[in-house]
Design a protein around this motif. Structure first.
Motif, PDB file in Angstrom:
ATOM      1  N   SER A  37       0.708  -1.285  -0.125  1.00 41.22           N
ATOM      2  CA  SER A  37       0.134  -0.048  -0.068  1.00 41.22           C
ATOM      3  C   SER A  37       0.856   1.251  -0.096  1.00 41.22           C
ATOM      4  O   SER A  37       2.107   1.163   0.215  1.00 41.22           O
ATOM      5  N   SER A  38       0.230   2.342   0.140  1.00 41.72           N
ATOM      6  CA  SER A  38       0.916   3.640   0.100  1.00 41.72           C
ATOM      7  C   SER A  38       1.721   3.822   1.281  1.00 41.72           C
ATOM      8  O   SER A  38       2.727   4.339   1.495  1.00 41.72           O
ATOM      9  N   GLU A  39       1.142   3.131   2.607  1.00 40.91           N
ATOM     10  CA  GLU A  39       1.740   3.148   3.777  1.00 40.91           C
ATOM     11  C   GLU A  39       3.220   2.556   3.901  1.00 40.91           C
ATOM     12  O   GLU A  39       3.988   3.019   4.288  1.00 40.91           O
ATOM     13  N   GLY A  40       2.854   1.241   3.122  1.00 44.66           N
ATOM     14  CA  GLY A  40       4.090   0.553   3.092  1.00 44.66           C
ATOM     15  C   GLY A  40       5.396   1.170   2.032  1.00 44.66           C
ATOM     16  O   GLY A  40       6.430   1.080   2.357  1.00 44.66           O
ATOM     17  N   GLY A  41       4.743   1.962   1.138  1.00 44.31           N
ATOM     18  CA  GLY A  41       5.734   2.654   0.400  1.00 44.31           C
ATOM     19  C   GLY A  41       6.103   3.923   1.031  1.00 44.31           C
ATOM     20  O   GLY A  41       7.439   4.113   1.084  1.00 44.31           O
ATOM     21  N   ALA A  42       5.662   4.575   1.898  1.00 44.91           N
ATOM     22  CA  ALA A  42       6.138   5.517   2.839  1.00 44.91           C
ATOM     23  C   ALA A  42       7.272   4.862   3.783  1.00 44.91           C
ATOM     24  O   ALA A  42       8.381   5.523   3.979  1.00 44.91           O
ATOM     25  N   PHE A  43       6.617   3.921   4.430  1.00 47.11           N
ATOM     26  CA  PHE A  43       7.461   3.266   5.587  1.00 47.11           C
ATOM     27  C   PHE A  43       9.018   2.750   4.895  1.00 47.11           C
ATOM     28  O   PHE A  43      10.058   3.017   5.340  1.00 47.11           O
ATOM     29  N   TYR A  44       8.912   2.259   3.612  1.00 45.54           N
ATOM     30  CA  TYR A  44      10.189   1.739   3.003  1.00 45.54           C
ATOM     31  C   TYR A  44      10.845   2.957   2.444  1.00 45.54           C
ATOM     32  O   TYR A  44      12.238   2.891   2.521  1.00 45.54           O
TER      33      TYR A  44
END
Length: 521
Positions: free
Chosen positions: A345-352
């Protein structure tokens, strides 16, 4: 000339149809003179992508490799705001006090599934589509519907008439079209894309009477017609699918008799499922490969090591349960139905992106786009988000971020112990914990690679395959009730599930009160 292809499981049907496209193009037919339609968007897209790989060009060169609903949508010149989407339907419900469940997608290849009905309004809406797709009168549809569907107490003729009256008035007032309107409108206007010479209809066994009416109208306006399907893979009975309509169609017949997918073990198991039904098992050869067929419990599987796999379930509710367990364990997965996995998700993209900055990597503007959706104050200046969205794709080092609106607090908080504080409050703590667990177990490869384990419904896996397939026999009470009324229909669903496996098939032990009685292994 009309050519009807009856195909089995993994027999190379799509490849065969692409060969037909190649033959037609060798005669001078252009891609935009071909309708290649399948029952689902995914299947039509696969055919289009294979054609592009084989013949070149772009998606725009194959405009009619699509579902019939999508083609009609464009023929009628409709725009997204003119579709009676789930959002529009909920708005209608708010005005007239109808409560719709909020568990359906909003795509042109998505229709109601009985197993997902929750509220009386859901049943009303399902009835409308059921009547149209089967081309029934109100009385005929009502009597058939209540015989095959466990309707709620509030479902009555009077209430249904009132719902339909209000629904039609709302559509007229707002100039909205539902899925059936698109087909009916195209039929009434006699529309077909200009210049079409060849019609190819895949998954024809799943077409409703309404779609058959449209198809026959198009057949009269083209030079050649090809149909393909497998009656045993009929899944959409609830929307009017009738394999007899396909089998009764008179045409030259070509049967594909070698499955390149099924191992000897999977083929034998599939035959056991069908042997309990009224349907004859087709004569075809398996791939000749040996595979593994076993029964196991969910808890005994080493899900961390699973690769190139489907985990198939009957309903989205079951997917949600399994996804919750995987998040707790820190197992990477993709979910095609229901809530998206945080990893993709975009959350995972931000975290990464934050992880990469911590490790001293340069990042691109496109990497920042996910991040800025989830950055909380005081870590970014007012107006910086809009400015970043307008930027071209530059490469940035950490020390350059203050120049584009990231604050000193952002730089100071970018530590291993505190970097998740940067993320906004709408980033669920459980999701942060899940992403941390995945990173600790798998490192960056979990964020960079393709998902190895996909959770989806059996219907969602139709026409696809994986090396490893895990099938949950669990059912909800509503699906169980439907199974008791039509056991053959449900047998076809699990037949499709088990035949998605290219190498290894695992039947999981039931974990719910209700489950499909799959054959013993």
């Amino acid at each position: 000339m009309q050519n009807l292809g009856r195909t089995g499981l993994g027999t190379g049907k799509t490849s065969y149809l692409i060969q037909i496209v190649e033959q037609e193009m060798s005669k001078g037919i252009k891609p935009n003179e071909i309708i290649y339609s399948s029952f689902t968007k995914a299947a039509a897209n696969e055919a289009r992508d294979r054609a592009i790989t084989r013949f070149g060009g772009s998606r725009e060169d194959y405009p009619y490799f699509n579902t019939q609903h999508s083609i009609c949508y464009h023929l009628l010149g409709l725009e997204h705001g003119q579709v009676l989407s789930r959002r529009k339907l909920r708005e209608f419900g708010m005005v007239h006090h109808y409560d719709f469940s909020n568990n359906h997608e909003e795509r042109l290849d998505t229709r109601y599934q009985e197993a997902m009905l929750q509220t009386t309004a859901d049943y009303f809406e399902f009835f409308v589509q059921f009547a149209y797709e089967n081309m029934y009168s109100f009385e005929e549809a009502f009597h058939k519907f209540i015989r095959q569907t466990d309707v709620p107490d509030a479902f009555s003729k009077r209430a249904l008439h009132r719902y339909i009256e209000l629904r039609e008035a709302y559509k007229q007032e707002n100039k909205l079209w539902d899925f059936s309107d698109m087909i009916l409108g195209t039929l009434q206007k006699g529309l077909i894309p200009e210049g079409i010479k060849v019609l190819i209809l895949d998954e024809a066994q799943d077409m409703s009477r309404l779609l058959w009416a449209l198809s026959k109208m198009w057949m009269k306006k083209v030079e050649r017609v090809y149909l393909a399907g497998d009656p045993l893979q009929t899944l959409y009975f609830w929307s009017g699918a009738d394999p007899e309509l396909f089998l009764d169609f008179k045409a030259e017949e070509h049967i594909l008799r070698t499955s390149y997918r099924l191992t000897n073990q999977t083929k034998d198991y599939a035959e056991k499922i069908i042997s309990k039904t009224k349907y004859p098992f087709p004569e075809f050869n398996s791939s000749g490969r040996e595979g593994v067929l076993c029964r196991n419990s969910f808890e005994s599987i080493d899900w961390h090591s699973v690769a190139n796999a489907f985990l198939l379930m009957r309903t989205r509710w079951l997917i949600s349960k399994v996804a919750e367990e995987f998040r707790y364990r820190g197992i990477p997965y993709a979910s095609e139905r229901g809530r998206q996995c945080p990893l993709f998700s975009s959350e995972g993209g931000a975290f990464y992106t934050l992880l990469r900055l911590l490790e001293g990597e340069n990042i691109l503007t496109e990497n920042l786009l996910d991040l800025i959706q989830h950055v909380r104050k005081p870590y970014i200046e007012h107006g910086a988000k809009a400015s970043i969205k307008r930027m071209e794709n530059y490469e940035f080092r950490l020390k350059q971020l203050p120049d584009i609106g990231f604050t000193k607090e952002f730089i100071d908080s970018l530590t291993w112990s505190g970097f998740t504080d940067i993320l906004s409050m709408n980033f669920e703590p459980e999701d942060k914990s899940y992403l941390f667990r995945v990173y600790k177990k798998y490192g960056r490869k979990a964020f960079e690679g393709e998902p190895q384990l996909t959770l989806t419904t059996i219907h969602g896996a139709k026409g696809r395959e994986r090396n490893n397939v895990f099938v949950f026999p669990d059912m909800t009470r509503r699906v169980w009730d439907a199974f008791l009324k039509s056991k053959d229909t449900e047998a076809l669903v699990y037949y499709v599930a088990c035949t998605r496996a290219r190498n290894n098939l695992t039947i999981l032990l039931p974990s719910e009160l209700y489950s499909y009685p799959l054959p013993r292994i």
